[in-house]
Design an enzyme around this catalytic site. Structure first.
Site, mmCIF file in Angstrom:
data_model
loop_
_atom_site.group_PDB
_atom_site.id
_atom_site.type_symbol
_atom_site.label_atom_id
_atom_site.label_comp_id
_atom_site.label_asym_id
_atom_site.label_seq_id
_atom_site.Cartn_x
_atom_site.Cartn_y
_atom_site.Cartn_z
ATOM 1 N N SER A 155 -24.529 -1.299 34.257
ATOM 2 C CA SER A 155 -23.877 -0.077 34.737
ATOM 3 C C SER A 155 -23.525 -0.235 36.202
ATOM 4 O O SER A 155 -24.085 -1.062 36.917
ATOM 5 C CB SER A 155 -24.792 1.129 34.511
ATOM 6 O OG SER A 155 -25.297 1.592 35.750
ATOM 7 N N LYS A 156 -22.552 0.587 36.629
ATOM 8 C CA LYS A 156 -22.115 0.524 38.020
ATOM 9 C C LYS A 156 -23.259 0.771 38.973
ATOM 10 O O LYS A 156 -23.259 0.299 40.098
ATOM 11 C CB LYS A 156 -21.035 1.583 38.268
ATOM 12 C CG LYS A 156 -19.689 1.179 37.742
ATOM 13 C CD LYS A 156 -18.674 2.277 37.954
ATOM 14 C CE LYS A 156 -17.632 2.142 36.865
ATOM 15 N NZ LYS A 156 -16.704 3.210 36.743
ATOM 16 N N ARG A 157 -24.224 1.561 38.500
ATOM 17 C CA ARG A 157 -25.334 1.923 39.389
ATOM 18 C C ARG A 157 -26.419 0.850 39.440
ATOM 19 O O ARG A 157 -27.297 0.900 40.273
ATOM 20 C CB ARG A 157 -25.925 3.274 38.962
ATOM 21 C CG ARG A 157 -25.087 4.442 39.439
ATOM 22 C CD ARG A 157 -25.509 5.723 38.766
ATOM 23 N NE ARG A 157 -25.244 5.678 37.331
ATOM 24 C CZ ARG A 157 -24.029 5.882 36.805
ATOM 25 N NH1 ARG A 157 -23.008 6.165 37.589
ATOM 26 N NH2 ARG A 157 -23.836 5.811 35.513
ATOM 27 N N ASP A 158 -26.344 -0.098 38.544
ATOM 28 C CA ASP A 158 -27.308 -1.178 38.512
ATOM 29 C C ASP A 158 -27.190 -1.995 39.807
ATOM 30 O O ASP A 158 -26.103 -2.471 40.116
ATOM 31 C CB ASP A 158 -26.955 -2.072 37.303
ATOM 32 C CG ASP A 158 -28.141 -2.826 36.784
ATOM 33 O OD1 ASP A 158 -28.913 -3.304 37.631
ATOM 34 O OD2 ASP A 158 -28.284 -2.927 35.556
#
Ligand code: GLU
Ligand code: ZN
Length: 492
Positions: free
Chosen positions: A260-263
């Site tokens: 995910s982008k937040r990873d």
């Protein structure tokens, strides 16, 4: 390599914060496809979401693209026949197209409120029917529209999906058919008049004459809608044809979940800060869904471009593997010439950091150690821990290293080693090795065991660059002083 129709591909991110590796992979595949086919790469900024897009993110995005080494033929800073390439500067175009779509009957105003939509969706679900938009406002009469307006209702604009299945051949996954009931009429302009991705993305692809849309699998579901919109644009004389679509496989992270982008692992900045070389990172990212050959994982980017073909892109999800990324980066570090390597390390050597004061930096020592460091690093940021012993007045002992290396008898060994090193030839790493080897023999220790306390005494750590070259570069006086200090610490 030139194709019959010239290839025109695009990279069109939304400039929201720090780019993630999935985005970089998409950019890479588009860029490589353009270069391989001697085509055109259009770089377009999809910044229609004023709430999320900032000038700072835009600058960051451009900086990232430059750092990665990408060039583009049309887009920000280079211009081109379809300028402007920032969607925020193309709003009039979208308004005009939306009006033409309504006039032509391809789109219509929808006055349904969120509450009404929700209620009807719930009811459809409860009845086991498809729960997409139900076409309520498809054929409103002029009176109905007037009545809604009089009520003060706002409307969005919806695209009218044809009542037929869509079939297209995806360049990665082959033929795909989506039934009409799974793609309902969709919004293209918000109630406040702001055009949506669903409109601006295909409109720009049409106007910019994009021939191949290569993008992530997450956008696969928007393709049938876009194809329908394209057909309308062709009938209106706005589009010339429908591009081909290729959807790049998902990238899976930890625990086999979509990265995910937040990873944190997904952030491009992380790789820059850790000292990945752009070519090392791109080499690794190119393997997410593509392969160079059955037995070769490491290659130059020009070689990748020469071989890049969509036929070799795999539809299966790709697994992101940081260890492999580092191993490939290490190989790219080895591939540099020493001078380029030394220059690439500069940002870490010169940064104000905790390991040494700027005035302690010794250029000659650095030039001497650089070739040895080059063969050891996985990422450039590791350089500081590997060379700080050369610049600091005294080594800082890494506690676990000290405990591991300094055993019973280490003081006796160190004393012998010191005496033999004192008598050795300090212009020859071979002679220094002989000295430590001989000291080890006197104490019944193999070279590996004998050199560990010497290494910790001199560099502070059990792991590091080749020891005897390190000793030579550090110099006799400093090295012996450090062994004396370690001896004092051992006997204290
Ligand atoms: N701006 C869109 C995104 O970043 C582009 C999607 C596309 O390639 O069509 O998701
Ligand atoms: Zn409606």
């Amino acid at each position: 390599m030139a194709n019959a129709t010239p290839v025109r591909v695009r990279f069109c991110p939304s400039p929201t914060g720090n780019p993630h590796v999935g985005l970089v992979r998409t950019a890479l595949f588009n860029w490589a496809y353009a270069r391989h086919n001697e085509g055109t790469l259009v770089f377009r900024i999809e910044d229609t979401d004023a709430a999320r897009d900032s000038e700072e993110s835009y600058e960051q995005l451009l900086d990232s693209m430059r750092w990665l080494g990408f060039d583009w033929d049309e887009g920000p800073e280079v211009g081109g026949p379809h300028a402007p390439y920032r969607q925020s500067q193309r709003m009039d175009i979208y308004k005009d197209v939306a009006a033409k779509l309504i006039d032509g009957g391809y789109a219509y105003p929808c006055y349904c409120t969120t509450e009404e939509l929700d209620a009807r969706r719930e009811a459809a679900r409860a009845a086991g029917k498809p729960s997409g938009y139900d076409g309520h406002c498809r054929d409103l009469t002029a009176e109905q529209i007037q009545a809604y307006e009089a009520e003060g209702r706002k409307h969005i604009i919806r695209f009218r999906m044809p009542d037929e299945a869509t079939t297209f051949t995806d360049l990665v996954r082959g033929e795909i058919t989506v039934q009409a009931e799974n793609v309902t009429d969709y919004g293209i302009v918000r109630a406040n008049g702001a055009p949506l991705y669903t409109l601006v993305n295909p409109v720009d692809d049409a106007l910019m004459e994009i021939t191949h849309v290569l993008r992530g699998e997450d956008l696969l579901s928007s393709t049938p809608r876009q194809i329908a919109l394209y057909k309308a644009l062709i009938e209106l004389g706005i589009a010339k044809g429908i591009p081909e679509f290729g959807h790049l496989p998902y990238v899976m992270g930890e625990g086999n979940k979509k990265l995910s982008k937040r990873d944190p692992q997904a952030s491009l900045n992380l790789y820059r800060e850790r000292g990945f070389l752009p070519e090392g990172l791109l080499n690794y990212l190119s393997l997410l869904g593509w392969s160079f050959s059955a037995d070769q994982d490491v290659f130059s980017i020009p070689d990748m471009v020469a071989k890049f073909d969509l036929a070799d892109v795999n539809a299966n999800p790709a697994r992101f593997d940081l260890k492999k990324a580092e191993a490939i980066n290490a190989d790219h570090i080895r591939m540099l010439d020493v001078k380029t390597f030394a220059e690439a390390c500069e940002p870490w050597l010169r940064a104000p950091h905790a390991n040494w004061a700027p005035e302690e930096f010794d250029e000659a020592a650095w030039q001497a150690i650089a070739p040895h460091a080059q063969t050891r690093l996985k990422v450039l940021s590791e350089i500081t821990d590997n060379v700080d012993f050369l610049f600091r007045a005294e080594p800082v002992f890494d506690e676990p290293s000290w405990t591991k290396a300094m055993k019973e008898g280490s003081d006796a060994l160190l004393r012998t080693a010191r005496a033999k090193l004192d008598a050795a030839d300090w212009t020859s790493p071979e002679s220094l090795k002989e000295a430590v080897l001989a000291a080890g023999e006197e104490h019944g220790l193999k070279l590996g065991k004998a050199q560990a306390p010497v290494r910790v005494a001199v560099t502070g750590r059990t792991i590091g660059l080749p020891l005897f070259e390190s000793l030579e570069i550090l110099g006799k006086e400093k090295a012996l002083t450090r062994i004396d200090a370690a001896l004092a610490k051992l006997t204290a």
